[in-house]
Scaffold this motif. Structure first.
Motif, PDB file in Angstrom:
ATOM      1  N   ARG A 141       0.822  -1.217   0.000  1.00 58.35           N
ATOM      2  CA  ARG A 141       0.000   0.000   0.000  1.00 58.35           C
ATOM      3  C   ARG A 141       0.854   1.265   0.000  1.00 58.35           C
ATOM      4  N   TYR A 166       0.441  -2.426  -5.935  1.00 59.63           N
ATOM      5  CA  TYR A 166       0.191  -1.717  -4.679  1.00 59.63           C
ATOM      6  C   TYR A 166      -1.168  -1.024  -4.758  1.00 59.63           C
ATOM      7  N   LYS A 167      -1.785  -0.846  -3.604  1.00 61.69           N
ATOM      8  CA  LYS A 167      -3.036  -0.101  -3.530  1.00 61.69           C
ATOM      9  C   LYS A 167      -2.750   1.308  -3.037  1.00 61.69           C
ATOM     10  N   VAL A 169      -4.039   4.328  -1.154  1.00 58.54           N
ATOM     11  CA  VAL A 169      -5.083   4.545  -0.153  1.00 58.54           C
ATOM     12  C   VAL A 169      -5.310   6.039   0.043  1.00 58.54           C
TER      13      VAL A 169
END
Length: 285
Positions: A141, A166-167, A169
């Motif tokens: 993340r 990857y995220k 956020v």
């Protein structure tokens, strides 16, 4: 007092308050300046300029916290007279290209700005290209700020260009910093979307990840952008914004004071009162 009379007095009182908020006592028009709440440089610069406008030029100033997109639209429409938070040429370049015929660029107020991915200095990664191999350490993340911000758009592109699983956020400026602080306290790896100028570089040992693909561009600058009607409406304000430009390190004490608990108005007034020579340069007195 009867209910009808009370209502009449309330209407008169509200009208007086509204009238007082629109202009200074000598008939000068009120000025509205947009800024991005949660961006420490945006808050510091805007409040210092507003203090000078009130204290030395005699205009009432309303500061309006908005998102970056609404900030640009507000200036273009005339809902806002100006902003001092335009990151160019990359971060907010899309907004400028879309609206440049409806706004006036008054010049750079902070040179040498930069955006990108930031990690604690103890993290092994030195480049964005190192992130795929360290996905577990970073928990896959990247902690961002408000959705729609220029650095968020560029980070979405970086995830694609560097093939990151990857995220991203979304959060806020304060939310991002809170996660960064928590990770540093626990000596954990974390990557956040960030920028300079920002007080967090004075508080912790941080580093930008190298960006060999130049997704985030080179060094940027923060400009003051005005509605074309500002010059006719309030030339002294327009001229001040043209001349207002920080020297290296000047903004840091204002940002840190606010972060340490001072109200933005108090931190701005303290800086303005302590630097009469710089203020005179901006006012050309």
């Amino acid at each position: 007092m009867s209910l009808i009379r009370k209502l009449c007095w309330l209407i008169v009182a509200l009208a007086c308050v509204a009238g007082a908020g629109g202009a200074a006592a000598d008939g000068k028009p009120g000025i509205k300046i947009g800024y991005v709440e949660g961006w420490s440089d945006s808050v510091a610069t805007t409040y210092v300029a507003a203090q000078i406008i009130r204290q030395h030029l005699g205009y009432e100033v309303k500061l309006v916290p908005v998102s970056a997109g609404l900030m640009w639209q507000g200036v273009a429409r005339g809902d806002l007279d100006a902003t001092m938070s335009a990151w160019l040429p990359v971060t907010q370049g899309a907004y400028y290209e879309k609206l440049k015929d409806k706004v006036v660029n008054l010049g750079v107020n902070y040179p040498g700005a930069r955006i990108g991915l930031i990690v604690p200095a103890y993290v092994n990664a030195g480049s964005i290209a190192d992130l795929p191999a360290q996905k577990a350490a970073f928990e896959g993340r990247i902690v961002g700020i408000d959705a729609g911000a220029g650095v968020m758009t560029k980070t979405e592109l970086a995830i694609k260009d560097y093939g990151l699983d990857y995220k991203l956020v979304p959060s806020s400026g304060s939310g991002m910093v809170a996660e960064l602080e928590r990770s540093i306290r626990n000596n954990k790896a974390i990557a956040v979307t960030g920028w300079v100028p920002h007080w967090m570089f004075a508080k912790w040992k941080l580093k930008f990840l190298d960006d060999p693909k130049k997704v985030y561009g080179e060094a940027e600058h923060v400009d003051s952008i005005a509605n074309p009607g500002l010059e006719a409406k309030a030339r002294p304000v327009n001229d001040l914004l043209k001349r207002f430009s920080w020297q290296p390190g000047e903004i840091d004490s204002v940002m840190l004071a606010i972060e340490n608990g001072a109200k933005p108005e108090a931190a701005a007034k303290q800086w303005v009162d302590a630097h009469p020579q710089r203020v005179s340069q901006w006012l050309q007195k």
